[in-house]
Scaffold this motif. Structure first.
Motif, mmCIF file in Angstrom:
data_model
loop_
_atom_site.group_PDB
_atom_site.id
_atom_site.type_symbol
_atom_site.label_atom_id
_atom_site.label_comp_id
_atom_site.label_asym_id
_atom_site.label_seq_id
_atom_site.Cartn_x
_atom_site.Cartn_y
_atom_site.Cartn_z
ATOM 1 N N ALA A 178 168.072 31.318 95.976
ATOM 2 C CA ALA A 178 169.380 30.984 95.413
ATOM 3 C C ALA A 178 169.708 29.546 95.777
ATOM 4 O O ALA A 178 169.138 29.001 96.731
ATOM 5 N N ASP A 179 170.627 28.941 95.028
ATOM 6 C CA ASP A 179 171.086 27.610 95.446
ATOM 7 C C ASP A 179 171.804 27.752 96.783
ATOM 8 O O ASP A 179 171.382 27.242 97.803
ATOM 9 N N VAL A 180 172.869 28.526 96.744
ATOM 10 C CA VAL A 180 173.697 28.761 97.927
ATOM 11 C C VAL A 180 174.178 30.201 97.823
ATOM 12 O O VAL A 180 174.404 30.695 96.728
ATOM 13 N N ALA A 181 174.313 30.878 98.957
ATOM 14 C CA ALA A 181 174.823 32.252 98.924
ATOM 15 C C ALA A 181 176.184 32.303 99.592
ATOM 16 O O ALA A 181 176.477 31.514 100.491
ATOM 17 N N ARG A 182 177.010 33.244 99.126
ATOM 18 C CA ARG A 182 178.325 33.416 99.768
ATOM 19 C C ARG A 182 178.233 34.551 100.772
ATOM 20 O O ARG A 182 177.627 35.579 100.511
ATOM 21 N N ARG A 183 178.861 34.339 101.903
ATOM 22 C CA ARG A 183 178.949 35.416 102.878
ATOM 23 C C ARG A 183 180.310 35.308 103.549
ATOM 24 O O ARG A 183 180.487 34.565 104.509
ATOM 25 N N GLY A 184 181.273 36.032 102.988
ATOM 26 C CA GLY A 184 182.648 35.877 103.455
ATOM 27 C C GLY A 184 183.069 34.438 103.254
ATOM 28 O O GLY A 184 182.810 33.847 102.201
ATOM 29 N N ALA A 185 183.675 33.858 104.280
ATOM 30 C CA ALA A 185 184.147 32.479 104.150
ATOM 31 C C ALA A 185 183.009 31.472 104.249
ATOM 32 O O ALA A 185 183.182 30.301 103.957
ATOM 33 N N LYS A 186 181.842 31.949 104.666
ATOM 34 C CA LYS A 186 180.716 31.026 104.881
ATOM 35 C C LYS A 186 179.877 30.834 103.625
ATOM 36 O O LYS A 186 179.734 31.752 102.827
ATOM 37 N N LEU A 187 179.295 29.646 103.515
ATOM 38 C CA LEU A 187 178.298 29.434 102.466
ATOM 39 C C LEU A 187 176.946 29.298 103.161
ATOM 40 O O LEU A 187 176.807 28.580 104.142
ATOM 41 N N ILE A 188 175.959 30.024 102.662
ATOM 42 C CA ILE A 188 174.630 29.998 103.273
ATOM 43 C C ILE A 188 173.733 29.106 102.418
ATOM 44 O O ILE A 188 173.547 29.388 101.228
ATOM 45 N N PRO A 189 173.177 28.045 102.990
ATOM 46 C CA PRO A 189 172.371 27.115 102.184
ATOM 47 C C PRO A 189 170.962 27.667 101.930
ATOM 48 O O PRO A 189 169.991 27.205 102.540
ATOM 49 N N SER A 190 170.858 28.622 101.035
ATOM 50 C CA SER A 190 169.577 29.317 100.827
ATOM 51 C C SER A 190 168.450 28.362 100.460
ATOM 52 O O SER A 190 167.356 28.417 101.031
ATOM 53 N N LYS A 191 168.716 27.497 99.490
ATOM 54 C CA LYS A 191 167.643 26.638 98.990
ATOM 55 C C LYS A 191 167.171 25.656 100.055
ATOM 56 O O LYS A 191 165.960 25.490 100.263
ATOM 57 N N ALA A 214 171.145 30.055 90.150
ATOM 58 C CA ALA A 214 172.430 29.375 90.373
ATOM 59 C C ALA A 214 173.482 30.419 90.733
ATOM 60 O O ALA A 214 174.172 30.941 89.870
ATOM 61 N N VAL A 215 173.594 30.728 92.014
ATOM 62 C CA VAL A 215 174.571 31.733 92.439
ATOM 63 C C VAL A 215 175.970 31.128 92.494
ATOM 64 O O VAL A 215 176.929 31.690 91.980
ATOM 65 N N THR A 216 176.081 29.945 93.102
ATOM 66 C CA THR A 216 177.400 29.292 93.136
ATOM 67 C C THR A 216 177.452 28.099 92.186
ATOM 68 O O THR A 216 178.516 27.588 91.890
ATOM 69 N N GLY A 217 176.308 27.645 91.739
ATOM 70 C CA GLY A 217 176.275 26.467 90.873
ATOM 71 C C GLY A 217 176.265 25.161 91.658
ATOM 72 O O GLY A 217 176.365 24.080 91.088
ATOM 73 N N ALA A 218 176.130 25.255 92.978
ATOM 74 C CA ALA A 218 176.107 24.043 93.805
ATOM 75 C C ALA A 218 174.886 23.199 93.451
ATOM 76 O O ALA A 218 173.860 23.724 93.019
ATOM 77 N N LYS A 219 175.027 21.880 93.666
ATOM 78 C CA LYS A 219 173.882 21.009 93.410
ATOM 79 C C LYS A 219 172.956 21.040 94.617
ATOM 80 O O LYS A 219 173.396 20.862 95.749
ATOM 81 N N VAL A 220 171.686 21.327 94.370
ATOM 82 C CA VAL A 220 170.745 21.355 95.496
ATOM 83 C C VAL A 220 169.534 20.513 95.136
ATOM 84 O O VAL A 220 169.223 20.326 93.961
ATOM 85 N N PRO A 221 168.848 19.965 96.149
ATOM 86 C CA PRO A 221 167.668 19.143 95.851
ATOM 87 C C PRO A 221 166.574 19.974 95.191
ATOM 88 O O PRO A 221 166.333 21.119 95.604
ATOM 89 N N MET A 222 165.955 19.415 94.152
ATOM 90 C CA MET A 222 164.878 20.124 93.452
ATOM 91 C C MET A 222 163.622 19.253 93.519
ATOM 92 O O MET A 222 163.656 18.077 93.151
ATOM 93 N N GLN A 223 162.531 19.830 93.972
ATOM 94 C CA GLN A 223 161.289 19.065 94.072
ATOM 95 C C GLN A 223 160.549 19.126 92.736
ATOM 96 O O GLN A 223 160.193 20.225 92.276
ATOM 97 N N ALA A 224 160.330 17.961 92.145
ATOM 98 C CA ALA A 224 159.695 17.918 90.823
ATOM 99 C C ALA A 224 158.321 18.591 90.876
ATOM 100 O O ALA A 224 157.584 18.439 91.849
ATOM 101 N N GLY A 225 158.028 19.373 89.840
ATOM 102 C CA GLY A 225 156.721 20.023 89.763
ATOM 103 C C GLY A 225 156.664 21.351 90.493
ATOM 104 O O GLY A 225 155.823 22.179 90.211
ATOM 105 N N ARG A 226 157.584 21.559 91.450
ATOM 106 C CA ARG A 226 157.558 22.821 92.195
ATOM 107 C C ARG A 226 158.793 23.674 91.893
ATOM 108 O O ARG A 226 158.689 24.854 91.624
ATOM 109 N N ASP A 227 159.963 23.032 91.929
ATOM 110 C CA ASP A 227 161.208 23.791 91.822
ATOM 111 C C ASP A 227 161.701 23.840 90.375
ATOM 112 O O ASP A 227 161.720 22.830 89.677
#
Ligand code: ATP
Ligand code: MG
Length: 644
Positions: A178-191, A214-227
């Motif tokens: 996931a890009d980012v996961a929600r866990r209560g008030a916390k955001l978990i940076p999954s990616k 895209a669970v939250t739609g946050a912008k996350v770094p994407m590695q070209a060719g892999r992600d």
């Protein structure tokens, strides 16, 4: 041979159940072959088990049968109930809710299955699924099953290290995160955690592609060719995808155990036997009905999530409820609201969730309707009679049967329980073995010594004397560890690692892990027994008992207690409760009052850590990656030091 006279408990259970138990005993081969007809096969199996607990050990069910698991969960229902809800998903943010019909779920699974194939995933490849509780998690598991890839579901809360270890071990070729996961008030940076894990894997990493949901739609770094963006990729594909027809013994998934006792084991489950077991137990244990809304609260990264969030209910054509968030966020009672809003009929959770709910004011649960509930269940740890009663009275309003269910990652599904509507529940007891489950209790003995089988009432090592369809086939790439771990303690039997006590009428109580049994001056004391006694003190929310080396007694008992009100607890009273209800010899040497206990991701108390902390062995605490909150360890060490 079980008969009603020898086993009076069967007299109290439904006739049909007794019938099944007897039938399965008389002719297991015929019984399990008949159960295989729950599934649709490309080629029907001609025999049930070819398993052998001796020699190299071989677990094989329905060996010459051929099937596809996803087809069994979806395609067969496209004809009969395409518009029935397969999944109801609710997010933790207000208004987030999705309902997918069988037709829609099938289409999503096919699109992803096609994507995986296009990205080079083929039969037998491992695919790691690292997602929070979102619909895509279910879709991903079924998409793997559809193309014969082996899924490896990884807990969203693992550290990069924990993930890296499992990615290396499984040699996964593709990751769905996931890009980012929600866990209560916390955001978990999954990616970003996954990125770190992939870096940490180094040259041993087999991962070629990463699909990012895209669970939250946050912008996350994407590695070209892999992600790649999950949404963009699946949108390119058709909503139809031919299935890979599998042998019944081809692996469906690989799943790491909770790691309560040490290095996690990569348990491998097959396709045909596992699915028969998921179907049989889901129906038998919960008395499942076609219009059920079935909510198993387990995370999908735990075996309970595999069998009772996904495979059991879907293979039986049911409707599953998935909720993204925590029980008490943003406010206590959140899960009760989920039940009321969605008309949940079966609610299957863990003792740790129940204990947390008991900590809250009873008004929280009493102010909800909960009228839709029909059956309750619990799994993961022994449940104290107090917690069982509270669950039964407050959540079940005195009218829902409570099925405590004993089982393990290795068993694939429930083994011992009080099946709803068939076996009367008994507070604190696990219940009776399911039909076809051959439980034996063996007297513990030294190496090489004989271990007599305990007949009738008594206590011993909890073993299974013959295989069952849901039994794991091996440990990933380590069949020798499989053999050693489960088949050497009690030769010719599967040894669960747990101890149990049987009452005269056949009901089984789990006394805890055998490694956790504390031997004080020759008295063997199960940790569950001590904890049950402490649970009667209403000022205590939860407790954990462990043994530490003791010069005179061999072992001494140490207890950790979490008080209802922070910091306030009369430890002398705790010692007295134990001495009064278990015996003076069991009175703990030391009672530590702590804020929290270390737990695995599935909510189990990690006693091995508590043992080390109590014994002052802080240098080598072992694998902490299985903890849901690794930070709690330092806090715990501090609190214990203050009380020494
Ligand atoms: P590991 O094997 O890595 O140490 P684990 O045993 O906690 O971890 P799981 O397979 O998730 O991994 O848990 C199975 C264990 O959980 C059982 O062996 C038992 O100790 C405990 N357990 C599960 N359900 C119950 C229950 N209803 N009552 C008592 N104990 C239970
Ligand atoms: Mg285990």
């Amino acid at each position: 041979m079980v008969d009603e006279a020898a086993n009076p408990a069967l007299g109290a259970v439904s006739d049909q159940y007794v019938q099944n138990v007897l039938e399965a005993e008389r002719d297991p081969e015929a019984f399990w072959l008949a159960q295989a007809r729950r599934l649709v096969w490309h080629s029907e199996p001609s025999h049930a088990s070819r398993s052998d607990f001796t020699g190299d050990v071989r677990i094989a069910w329905y060996e010459d049968g051929r099937l596809n698991v996803a087809e069994n969960c979806l395609d067969r229902y496209l004809l009969t109930q395409p518009d029935k809800a397969a999944v109801i998903w609710e997010g933790q943010e207000d208004g987030h809710r999705t309902v997918l019909t069988y037709r829609e779920l099938h289409a999503r699974v096919c699109r992803l299955a096609n994507t995986l194939r296009r990205l080079g995933v083929s039969k037998g490849d491992r695919v790691a699924i690292h997602l929070p509780m979102v619909v895509e998690g279910v879709v991903a598991m079924l998409a793997c099953a559809r193309i014969g890839a082996i899924h490896v579901v990884l807990f969203g809360g693992f550290s990069a290290e924990g993930l890296a270890e499992r990615l290396r071990d499984s040699q996964a070729v593709l990751v769905i995160t996931a890009d980012v996961a929600r866990r209560g008030a916390k955001l978990i940076p999954s990616k970003t955690t996954m990125d770190e894990a992939l870096d940490a894997c180094g040259p041993e990493c087999a991962v070629r592609k990463v699909l990012v949901v895209a669970v939250t739609g946050a912008k996350v770094p994407m590695q070209a060719g892999r992600d790649l963006s999950y949404e963009a990729e699946v949108a390119l594909e058709m909503p139809d995808c031919p299935v890979e027809v599998m042998d019944a013994c081809d692996p469906l998934f690989l799943l790491y155990t909770s790691g309560s006792t040490g290095r996690p084991k990569g348990v491998v489950h097959g396709s045909g036997g596992y699915l028969v077991w998921a179907s049989f137990t889901h129906q038998t244990v919960f008395n499942s009905q076609p219009d059920d809304i079935f909510w198993c609260t387990a995370d999908t990264s735990w075996i309970t999530g595999h069998t009772y969030v996904v495979y059991g209910p879907l293979v039986n054509g049911g409707t599953i409820m998935i909720y993204e968030g925590l029980p008490s966020w943003p406010a206590p009672g959140r899960w009760w609201d989920v039940i009321d809003r969605n008309g949940v009929t079966v609610f299957y959770t863990s003792p740790t969730v129940i204990r947390a709910a008991m900590r809250e004011d009873d008004h929280v649960v009493e102010s909800r309707s909960l009228a839709s509930l029909r059956v309750l269940g619990t799994v993961g740890e022994p449940i104290s009679p107090e917690a069982w009663q509270w669950f039964h009275d407050k959540v079940g309003r005195n009218c829902c049967p409570v099925a405590d269910t004993w089982w393990q990652t290795e068993t694939g599904g429930v083994m011992i329980t009080a099946s709803a509507g068939k076996v009367p529940g008994r507070p604190g007891a696990a219940g009776l073995p399911l039909p076809g489950v051959q439980v034996e209790l063996l007297t513990p003995a030294g190496a090489g010594q004989e271990q007599p089988v305990v007949e009738g009432a008594g206590e011993g090592l909890l073993c299974l004397s013959s295989s069952w369809p849901g039994q794991a086939m091996t440990l990933w790439q380590d069949h020798e560890r499989f053999r050693q771990t489960y088949f050497t303690t009690c030769p010719g039997r599967y040894f669960s690692g747990d101890g149990a006590r049987r009452e005269a009428d056949g009901y089984i109580w789990i006394t805890g892990r055998v490694d956790d049994v504390v031997n004080v001056s020759g008295h063997r004391i199960g940790t569950a027994e001590i904890e049950d006694a402490i649970a009667t003190d209403h000022e205590v929310v939860e407790s954990a008992a462990v043994g530490i080396p003791h010069d005179l007694k061999g072992q001494g008992l140490v207890v950790y207690v979490v008080p209802r009100e922070e910091g306030v607890l009369d430890t002398a009273r705790v010692r007295k409760v134990v001495a009064d209800s278990v015996g003076r010899y069991a009175a703990p040497e030391k009672v530590y009052v702590v804020r929290d206990l270390p737990k695995t991701r599935s909510g189990k108390i990690v006693r091995r850590l508590l043992r080390k902390i109590a014994a002052g062995e802080l240098e080598n605490l072992g694998d902490l990656s299985t903890l849901s909150d690794p930070d709690c360890v330092q806090a715990l060490i501090r609190q214990v030091a203050e009380q020494q």
